[in-house]
Design a protein around this motif. Structure first.
Motif, PDB file in Angstrom:
ATOM      1  N   VAL A  97       0.860  -1.175   0.000  1.00 47.37           N
ATOM      2  CA  VAL A  97       0.000   0.000   0.000  1.00 47.37           C
ATOM      3  C   VAL A  97       0.898   1.228   0.000  1.00 47.37           C
ATOM      4  N   HIS A  98       0.542   2.215  -0.808  1.00 45.79           N
ATOM      5  CA  HIS A  98       1.309   3.457  -0.899  1.00 45.79           C
ATOM      6  C   HIS A  98       0.396   4.610  -0.499  1.00 45.79           C
ATOM      7  N   VAL A  99       0.939   5.528   0.307  1.00 43.82           N
ATOM      8  CA  VAL A  99       0.170   6.678   0.803  1.00 43.82           C
ATOM      9  C   VAL A  99       0.902   7.961   0.438  1.00 43.82           C
ATOM     10  N   VAL A 100       0.183   8.934  -0.089  1.00 41.73           N
ATOM     11  CA  VAL A 100       0.727  10.266  -0.300  1.00 41.73           C
ATOM     12  C   VAL A 100      -0.207  11.266   0.374  1.00 41.73           C
ATOM     13  N   VAL A 101       0.389  12.299   0.953  1.00 44.31           N
ATOM     14  CA  VAL A 101      -0.370  13.314   1.688  1.00 44.31           C
ATOM     15  C   VAL A 101      -0.007  14.680   1.123  1.00 44.31           C
ATOM     16  N   ALA A 102      -1.013  15.511   0.869  1.00 49.07           N
ATOM     17  CA  ALA A 102      -0.792  16.827   0.268  1.00 49.07           C
ATOM     18  C   ALA A 102      -1.361  17.924   1.151  1.00 49.07           C
ATOM     19  N   ASP A 103      -0.805  19.136   0.978  1.00 40.15           N
ATOM     20  CA  ASP A 103      -1.278  20.287   1.738  1.00 40.15           C
ATOM     21  C   ASP A 103      -2.339  21.052   0.949  1.00 40.15           C
ATOM     22  N   ALA A 104      -2.713  22.223   1.445  1.00 37.50           N
ATOM     23  CA  ALA A 104      -3.771  22.996   0.805  1.00 37.50           C
ATOM     24  C   ALA A 104      -3.381  23.484  -0.582  1.00 37.50           C
ATOM     25  N   ALA A 105      -2.077  23.590  -0.844  1.00 33.26           N
ATOM     26  CA  ALA A 105      -1.600  24.018  -2.163  1.00 33.26           C
ATOM     27  C   ALA A 105      -1.434  22.843  -3.108  1.00 33.26           C
ATOM     28  N   HIS A 106      -1.905  21.654  -2.687  1.00 35.47           N
ATOM     29  CA  HIS A 106      -1.806  20.434  -3.480  1.00 35.47           C
ATOM     30  C   HIS A 106      -0.371  19.969  -3.667  1.00 35.47           C
ATOM     31  N   GLU A 107       0.523  20.397  -2.777  1.00 39.02           N
ATOM     32  CA  GLU A 107       1.906  19.944  -2.817  1.00 39.02           C
ATOM     33  C   GLU A 107       2.064  18.731  -1.909  1.00 39.02           C
ATOM     34  N   ILE A 108       2.849  17.729  -2.378  1.00 38.04           N
ATOM     35  CA  ILE A 108       3.063  16.531  -1.593  1.00 38.04           C
ATOM     36  C   ILE A 108       3.885  16.867  -0.350  1.00 38.04           C
ATOM     37  N   MET A 109       3.362  16.520   0.819  1.00 35.69           N
ATOM     38  CA  MET A 109       4.049  16.769   2.077  1.00 35.69           C
ATOM     39  C   MET A 109       4.894  15.572   2.502  1.00 35.69           C
ATOM     40  N   VAL A 110       4.328  14.386   2.338  1.00 37.99           N
ATOM     41  CA  VAL A 110       4.996  13.174   2.788  1.00 37.99           C
ATOM     42  C   VAL A 110       4.392  11.989   2.043  1.00 37.99           C
ATOM     43  N   SER A 111       5.192  10.944   1.856  1.00 35.02           N
ATOM     44  CA  SER A 111       4.684   9.738   1.218  1.00 35.02           C
ATOM     45  C   SER A 111       5.467   8.542   1.720  1.00 35.02           C
ATOM     46  N   GLY A 112       4.903   7.359   1.556  1.00 32.87           N
ATOM     47  CA  GLY A 112       5.579   6.147   1.987  1.00 32.87           C
ATOM     48  C   GLY A 112       4.776   4.927   1.594  1.00 32.87           C
TER      49      GLY A 112
END
Length: 421
Positions: A97-112
């Motif tokens: 399973v892969h997770v990506v998290v984005a902020d309000a500007a749609h920029e990737i903050m963290v993934s793993g």
């Protein structure tokens, strides 16, 4: 925290998005400045900002004392919390399973990502995914109290054809049923945010179609990984079909007497062109490769067995894609999966086979290319679905939550399952 329901929930979420967009575009602002920009009353804005502060979406950074004229209490200035995650994309593969998290500007903050056995049950997969989300939070200092939406990709076909009788696993195979409702409900209840679910490869097709400057309205996408999945974009629409089976190119039969497939049939494209299928073919020819690293090393050595197996797999893939191309006339064919970067001959052979398969008088066939995005493309596509920004999502139908309400905005992919807490 008790969530409001119905129309009030939708209106409140819309107001929140407007406030956060104003802060994103203008930086720190006082409540009065925000009210003038977004056109909300002070009472409504006080309720909205209070809720956003409580959830950690915004923070108080300072006051306007240094530039305030006259007397009176300095007004607090609010800004987006840089540690606040706003969107989450989750891609469940057959073995990871892969997770990506984005902020309000749609920029990737963290993934793993984290791996599991292909026999793992959906409750186990869901548990591993939630553990990964927690670990990413701890490692990067990201918090999820203000999530606006979660997109989840699961292996196809999804949604399952109604009334489908899923086959028993044959020796040497594992038949994995589609994700149950518990997956989306678990995320919705855990994070108190709207959730959509769709086929992960279809979401990867969405990501490829809308990414970069040369986005296309007609695209055939195939991903070679633990399985073989596909996605179709036709006339600017992400296509699912009547029961979610559109784009399931991995289960087109290419060798009627071939190896058993996890779907219950024999000789599907997946048994030939997936990573396990390619490794198994190498073993049959006496070359024992255990994983992609071994395969990449053999490619670098120009091993004749590997070259033969890859070209035969790509030839089968090219013939299947050729049939899809004759029906759909796409502008572009994209081949995804880590193996395409390790073995460029796959894309080269697909292009050569496709050139021989399409209509002879065609002036030009589709462009054939390796995917621009990596194996997290399904997660990125899931993010794209919840960003509400893709033209491919414009006509998707309004959907209901787990309680049957129809208060969700027009924001999710056609044929997907949707949950609102």
């Amino acid at each position: 925290m008790q969530m409001p329901s119905g129309v009030h929930a939708l209106v409140r979420r819309t107001h929140e998005e407007r406030v956060m967009r104003a802060l994103q575009e203008n930086g720190a602002m006082s409540r009065g400045e925000i009210a003038r920009v977004v056109g909300l009353s002070r009472t409504t804005l006080s309720e909205i900002t209070g809720n956003l502060l409580q959830r950690g979406a915004i923070v108080v950074v300072d006051t306007d004392a240094s530039r305030r004229e006259g007397s009176g209490r300095p007004a607090e200035r609010l800004a987006l919390d840089p540690a606040s995650a706003q969107f989450m994309g989750v891609d469940f593969g057959h073995r990871r399973v892969h997770v990506v998290v984005a902020d309000a500007a749609h920029e990737i903050m963290v993934s793993g990502s984290v791996r599991y056995e292909d026999t793992a049950t959906w409750p186990t997969r869901t548990e591993r995914a939630l553990e990964l989300v927690d670990r990413l939070s701890g490692e990067a200092g990201v918090h999820y109290g203000a999530l606006q939406g979660i997109g989840i990709g699961v292996p196809g076909p999804y949604p399952a054809p109604e009334g489908a009788a899923w086959p028993r696993a044959t020796p040497g195979t594992t038949v994995l049923r589609p994700a149950p409702e518990g997956v989306d409900v678990a995320f919705a209840e855990r994070f108190d945010a709207p959730v959509i679910v769709d086929n992960n490869t279809r979401l990867a097709a969405l990501a490829e179609a809308i990414s970069g400057a040369d986005s296309v309205a007609d695209l055939v996408y195939v991903r070679l990984s633990d399985g073989v999945g596909g996605g179709l974009v036709v006339g600017g629409q992400l296509v699912t079909g009547s029961s979610g089976l559109a784009g399931e190119l991995g289960h087109v039969t290419v060798e009627p007497a071939g190896r058993p497939c996890r779907c219950g049939k024999r000789g599907c494209l997946e048994t030939v062109a997936s990573v396990p299928g390619i490794l198994a073919a190498c073993w049959e020819f006496g070359l024992r490769l255990e994983n992609l690293d071994d395969l990449a090393a053999a490619v670098r050595r120009a091993h004749p067995v590997v070259d033969r197996v890859l070209r035969e797999a790509a030839g089968a893939l090219g013939r299947v894609v050729g049939a899809a191309t004759m029906m759909l006339n796409p502008a572009k064919v994209v081949i995804g999966g880590e193996i395409t970067r390790l073995a460029p001959v796959l894309v080269e052979q697909v292009a050569a086979t496709l050139a021989a398969e399409i209509f002879p008088t065609a002036s030009a066939g589709p462009a054939v290319a390796a995917a621009r995005l990596s194996d997290d493309d399904g997660a990125i596509g899931a993010l794209a679905a919840v960003f509400h920004s893709s033209p491919l999502l414009a006509r998707y139908p309004e959907t209901a939550d787990v309680k049957g309400r129809s208060d969700a905005p027009h924001s999710a992919t056609e044929g997907a399952a949707h949950v609102r807490p």
